[in-house]
Design a protein around this motif. Structure first.
Motif, PDB file in Angstrom:
ATOM      1  N   GLN A  34      48.516  35.983  27.624  1.00 21.06           N
ATOM      2  CA  GLN A  34      48.140  35.456  28.934  1.00 21.06           C
ATOM      3  C   GLN A  34      48.955  36.122  30.039  1.00 21.06           C
ATOM      4  O   GLN A  34      48.412  36.511  31.079  1.00 21.06           O
ATOM      5  CB  GLN A  34      48.348  33.945  28.970  1.00 21.06           C
ATOM      6  N   ARG A  35      50.259  36.223  29.814  1.00 20.47           N
ATOM      7  CA  ARG A  35      51.108  36.868  30.813  1.00 20.47           C
ATOM      8  C   ARG A  35      50.689  38.327  31.005  1.00 20.47           C
ATOM      9  O   ARG A  35      50.672  38.842  32.130  1.00 20.47           O
ATOM     10  CB  ARG A  35      52.584  36.794  30.396  1.00 20.47           C
ATOM     11  N   LYS A  36      50.351  39.008  29.911  1.00 23.20           N
ATOM     12  CA  LYS A  36      49.939  40.402  29.998  1.00 23.20           C
ATOM     13  C   LYS A  36      48.640  40.535  30.783  1.00 23.20           C
ATOM     14  O   LYS A  36      48.483  41.438  31.629  1.00 23.20           O
ATOM     15  CB  LYS A  36      49.779  40.990  28.597  1.00 23.20           C
ATOM     16  N   ALA A  37      47.686  39.639  30.522  1.00 24.80           N
ATOM     17  CA  ALA A  37      46.395  39.692  31.221  1.00 24.80           C
ATOM     18  C   ALA A  37      46.579  39.452  32.720  1.00 24.80           C
ATOM     19  O   ALA A  37      45.974  40.135  33.553  1.00 24.80           O
ATOM     20  CB  ALA A  37      45.434  38.665  30.632  1.00 24.80           C
ATOM     21  N   ILE A  38      47.420  38.486  33.069  1.00 24.61           N
ATOM     22  CA  ILE A  38      47.672  38.205  34.484  1.00 24.61           C
ATOM     23  C   ILE A  38      48.333  39.394  35.156  1.00 24.61           C
ATOM     24  O   ILE A  38      48.005  39.760  36.287  1.00 24.61           O
ATOM     25  CB  ILE A  38      48.528  36.937  34.629  1.00 24.61           C
ATOM     26  N   VAL A  40      48.010  42.509  34.426  1.00 31.04           N
ATOM     27  CA  VAL A  40      46.996  43.555  34.646  1.00 31.04           C
ATOM     28  C   VAL A  40      46.117  43.195  35.838  1.00 31.04           C
ATOM     29  O   VAL A  40      45.775  44.048  36.663  1.00 31.04           O
ATOM     30  CB  VAL A  40      46.150  43.744  33.368  1.00 31.04           C
ATOM     31  N   GLN A  41      45.760  41.924  35.961  1.00 32.70           N
ATOM     32  CA  GLN A  41      44.863  41.495  37.037  1.00 32.70           C
ATOM     33  C   GLN A  41      45.502  41.618  38.414  1.00 32.70           C
ATOM     34  O   GLN A  41      44.843  42.030  39.371  1.00 32.70           O
ATOM     35  CB  GLN A  41      44.426  40.053  36.789  1.00 32.70           C
ATOM     36  N   ILE A  42      46.769  41.279  38.544  1.00 33.81           N
ATOM     37  CA  ILE A  42      47.393  41.315  39.869  1.00 33.81           C
ATOM     38  C   ILE A  42      47.906  42.703  40.216  1.00 33.81           C
ATOM     39  O   ILE A  42      48.160  42.992  41.391  1.00 33.81           O
ATOM     40  CB  ILE A  42      48.536  40.285  39.981  1.00 33.81           C
ATOM     41  N   GLY A  43      48.056  43.589  39.225  1.00 33.94           N
ATOM     42  CA  GLY A  43      48.466  44.961  39.496  1.00 33.94           C
ATOM     43  C   GLY A  43      49.948  45.084  39.820  1.00 33.94           C
ATOM     44  O   GLY A  43      50.750  44.178  39.585  1.00 33.94           O
ATOM     45  N   ALA A  88      48.777  37.439  45.384  1.00 31.89           N
ATOM     46  CA  ALA A  88      49.199  38.294  44.268  1.00 31.89           C
ATOM     47  C   ALA A  88      50.714  38.301  44.142  1.00 31.89           C
ATOM     48  O   ALA A  88      51.255  38.240  43.032  1.00 31.89           O
ATOM     49  CB  ALA A  88      48.667  39.709  44.460  1.00 31.89           C
ATOM     50  N   LYS A  92      52.902  37.028  41.058  1.00 31.23           N
ATOM     51  CA  LYS A  92      53.902  37.893  40.444  1.00 31.23           C
ATOM     52  C   LYS A  92      55.222  37.153  40.275  1.00 31.23           C
ATOM     53  O   LYS A  92      55.876  37.251  39.227  1.00 31.23           O
ATOM     54  CB  LYS A  92      54.089  39.143  41.306  1.00 31.23           C
TER      55      LYS A  92
END
Length: 239
Positions: A34-38, A40-43, A88, A92
């Motif tokens: 989940q942390r990894k996906a987030i 990637v999404q926020i950049g 974002a 972060k």
């Protein structure tokens, strides 16, 4: 361990009783995927600073407290847009905190395991075990407070989304009234991205009609009920 610390610890134990090892259901941390996906999404963004968090909190208060007009609320829309553009960085910061929280949780589990069995028996006669238990409770309390804060921010985000959707629906409805399909526009120009020019025109038009109505009433009171003598009577009324 110094005497003042021993006295403080003794007083805490006397007040709260013995501090047993934490048992029962633990808070479920965010999964690594989940942390990894987030992430990637926020950049690639920098975490929100304390100043930005304070500014967003002020914007939330302004959205809540200002006088909401019956037409399109551009003030609210600007503030929510401002907050959305900076979300974002907030995510972060929350993600970094969650990652650190997971690291602390792993350390807590390791520390708890180390204090069981033979290791726990070796420390039972020392004051250090009490300090470690207090530290564990403090960390767990911090994790609960952090999760409560995250839940609060998520609730605020959802409420802002609902308000923004309502504002957008109001704007669409107003556009439909000002420029209905198959009919002439109610204002003498094309509608742009904002409805402010149309609202201003309608306000001015209403003011003009009110003035005309007052003038006609005054002319009628002066005895002018047809076009004969209209200009002369009007000059007399307006003067």
């Amino acid at each position: 361990m110094s005497a003042p610390k021993d006295d403080a610890l003794t007083a805490a134990v006397a007040e709260h009783g013995p501090f047993p090892m934490p048992v029962g259901t633990k808070p479920v941390p965010m999964r690594p995927e989940q942390r990894k996906a987030i992430a990637v999404q926020i950049g690639e963004v920098q975490p929100a600073t304390d100043a930005l968090i304070g500014s967003l909190a002020e914007s939330v208060a302004n959205v809540r407290n200002h006088e909401h007009p019956s037409w399109e609320d551009l003030y609210c829309m600007n503030l929510t847009s401002y907050m959305g553009e900076r979300m974002a960085s907030v995510l972060k910061r929350l993600l970094d905190t969650e990652t650190e929280n997971a690291r602390l949780g792993a350390e807590n589990d390791t520390l708890g395991n180390d204090l069981t069995g033979a290791n726990l028996a070796q420390w039972e006669d020392g004051r250090e075990i009490d300090r470690l238990r207090l530290a564990l409770k403090a960390v767990q309390r911090g994790r609960r407070e952090l999760r409560a804060r995250v839940a609060e921010l998520e609730g605020q985000r959802d409420r802002r989304r609902v308000r923004l959707v309502a504002l957008q629906n109001d704007a669409l409805s107003m556009r439909g009234s000002l420029a209905p399909n198959g009919e002439d526009r109610k204002v003498p120009f094309e509608l742009g991205q904002t409805l402010t020019p149309a609202v201003d025109w309608l306000i001015n038009r209403v003011a003009e009609l009110e003035n005309d109505s007052k003038l006609l009433a005054a002319l009628y009171a002066a005895g002018v009920d047809n076009w004969e003598g209209y200009d002369i009577a009007r000059e007399g009324v307006e003067s």
